[in-house]
Write an enzyme that holds these catalytic residues in place. Structure first.
Site, PDB file in Angstrom:
ATOM      1  N   ASP A   1      16.847   1.884   0.851  1.00 16.54           N
ATOM      2  CA  ASP A   1      16.688   3.169   1.554  1.00 16.54           C
ATOM      3  C   ASP A   1      16.266   4.525   0.710  1.00 16.54           C
ATOM      4  O   ASP A   1      16.911   5.174   0.090  1.00 16.54           O
ATOM      5  CB  ASP A   1      17.483   2.914   2.535  1.00 16.54           C
ATOM      6  CG  ASP A   1      17.356   4.405   3.420  1.00 16.54           C
ATOM      7  OD1 ASP A   1      17.264   3.700   4.926  1.00 16.54           O
ATOM      8  OD2 ASP A   1      16.896   5.555   4.452  1.00 16.54           O
TER       9      ASP A   1
ATOM     10  N   HIS B   1      15.116  -4.206  10.774  1.00 14.54           N
ATOM     11  CA  HIS B   1      14.756  -4.144   9.492  1.00 14.54           C
ATOM     12  C   HIS B   1      16.841  -4.124   9.394  1.00 14.54           C
ATOM     13  O   HIS B   1      17.336  -2.925  10.156  1.00 14.54           O
ATOM     14  CB  HIS B   1      15.149  -2.320   8.937  1.00 14.54           C
ATOM     15  CG  HIS B   1      14.922  -1.472  10.010  1.00 14.54           C
ATOM     16  ND1 HIS B   1      13.770  -0.458  10.965  1.00 14.54           N
ATOM     17  CD2 HIS B   1      15.993  -0.057  10.113  1.00 14.54           C
ATOM     18  CE1 HIS B   1      14.400   0.048  11.008  1.00 14.54           C
ATOM     19  NE2 HIS B   1      16.007   0.570  10.540  1.00 14.54           N
TER      20      HIS B   1
ATOM     21  N   GLN C   1      17.199   4.276  16.620  1.00 12.55           N
ATOM     22  CA  GLN C   1      15.710   3.282  15.454  1.00 12.55           C
ATOM     23  C   GLN C   1      14.747   4.496  15.279  1.00 12.55           C
ATOM     24  O   GLN C   1      14.340   5.197  16.227  1.00 12.55           O
ATOM     25  CB  GLN C   1      16.217   2.660  16.268  1.00 12.55           C
ATOM     26  CG  GLN C   1      14.673   1.393  15.952  1.00 12.55           C
ATOM     27  CD  GLN C   1      14.585   0.562  16.360  1.00 12.55           C
ATOM     28  OE1 GLN C   1      14.395  -0.151  17.476  1.00 12.55           O
ATOM     29  NE2 GLN C   1      13.808  -0.674  15.805  1.00 12.55           N
TER      30      GLN C   1
ATOM     31  N   HIS D   1      20.779  -2.963   8.088  1.00 18.25           N
ATOM     32  CA  HIS D   1      20.756  -1.494   7.270  1.00 18.25           C
ATOM     33  C   HIS D   1      22.318  -2.905   6.489  1.00 18.25           C
ATOM     34  O   HIS D   1      22.610  -3.300   6.877  1.00 18.25           O
ATOM     35  CB  HIS D   1      21.734  -0.750   8.169  1.00 18.25           C
ATOM     36  CG  HIS D   1      20.287   0.163   8.399  1.00 18.25           C
ATOM     37  ND1 HIS D   1      20.002   1.281   8.187  1.00 18.25           N
ATOM     38  CD2 HIS D   1      19.597   0.343   9.615  1.00 18.25           C
ATOM     39  CE1 HIS D   1      19.162   1.664   8.776  1.00 18.25           C
ATOM     40  NE2 HIS D   1      19.194   1.076   9.279  1.00 18.25           N
TER      41      HIS D   1
ATOM     42  N   ASN E   1      19.635  -1.279  13.611  1.00 16.64           N
ATOM     43  CA  ASN E   1      19.977  -0.405  15.680  1.00 16.64           C
ATOM     44  C   ASN E   1      18.604  -0.033  16.289  1.00 16.64           C
ATOM     45  O   ASN E   1      17.623  -0.929  16.016  1.00 16.64           O
ATOM     46  CB  ASN E   1      19.441   1.348  14.686  1.00 16.64           C
ATOM     47  CG  ASN E   1      20.813   1.558  13.958  1.00 16.64           C
ATOM     48  OD1 ASN E   1      21.706   1.452  14.624  1.00 16.64           O
ATOM     49  ND2 ASN E   1      20.638   2.654  12.508  1.00 16.64           N
TER      50      ASN E   1
ATOM     51  N   SER F   1       0.711  -1.215   0.073  1.00 19.85           N
ATOM     52  CA  SER F   1       0.349  -0.051  -0.345  1.00 19.85           C
ATOM     53  C   SER F   1       1.581   1.072  -0.013  1.00 19.85           C
ATOM     54  O   SER F   1       0.448   2.060   0.094  1.00 19.85           O
ATOM     55  CB  SER F   1      -1.004  -0.300   0.963  1.00 19.85           C
ATOM     56  OG  SER F   1      -0.426  -0.316   2.692  1.00 19.85           O
TER      57      SER F   1
ATOM     58  N   VAL G   1      12.026   3.710  12.900  1.00 19.91           N
ATOM     59  CA  VAL G   1      11.471   3.157  12.469  1.00 19.91           C
ATOM     60  C   VAL G   1      11.277   1.242  12.639  1.00 19.91           C
ATOM     61  O   VAL G   1      12.595   0.857  13.213  1.00 19.91           O
ATOM     62  CB  VAL G   1      11.007   2.117  10.709  1.00 19.91           C
ATOM     63  CG1 VAL G   1       9.720   1.527  10.446  1.00 19.91           C
ATOM     64  CG2 VAL G   1      11.325   3.732   9.580  1.00 19.91           C
TER      65      VAL G   1
END
Ligand code: 5GP
Ligand code: ZN
Length: 116
Positions: free
Chosen positions: A33, A102, A96, A104, A89, A16, A98
């Site tokens: 990113d 995740h 961090q 990186h 992170n 979405s 979000v």
């Protein structure tokens, strides 16, 4: 599979919100990113929502390993023959921002330490 309708990365998983996707598997997804810190800067995430790497490893250890394997595959396809850096992170003091885990994947330049 856990999901959070308020989470921006869950929305990318759901399709979405658009993202520049570079890898997909049944358990993982990876995309570039928005604000790259290196010539190659990809975020590798599980499809399931967990706030950080430790919680993912506790609840879905196989998926935690899939993130590392996906990163290896992406590094190869991006031509990062001279090396790359993987970073999780965790928490506010690590910056961090979000809270959907995740990984990186950074490369394409010399990666000094501490990270800049
Ligand atoms: P953190 O600081 O939480 O470890 O990293 C979050 C990363 O997500 C940041 O590098 C930021 O640029 C990236 N990011 C945040 N929102 C989006 C988005 O909507 N799309 C993409 N592709 N990256 C995002
Ligand atoms: Zn999420």
């Amino acid at each position: 599979m856990s999901t959070d309708p308020e989470c921006i990365f869950c929305r990318i998983v759901a399709g979405s919100i658009p993202a520049d996707i570079v890898h997909e598997s049944p358990t993982t997804l990876a995309f570039r990113d928005l604000q790259p810190q290196a010539p190659v800067h990809v975020l590798v995430i599980p499809r399931s929502h967990y706030p950080n790497a430790g919680e993912l490893a506790r609840h879905e250890p196989a998926t935690a390993a899939h993130l590392l394997d996906a990163a290896r595959e992406i590094a190869e396809s991006e031509g990062l023959l001279r090396g790359y850096r993987l970073v999780f992170n965790t928490g506010e003091q690590a910056h961090q921002t979000v809270f959907h885990v995740h990984l990186h994947l950074l490369g394409g330049r010399s990666m000094g330490w501490p990270p800049g």
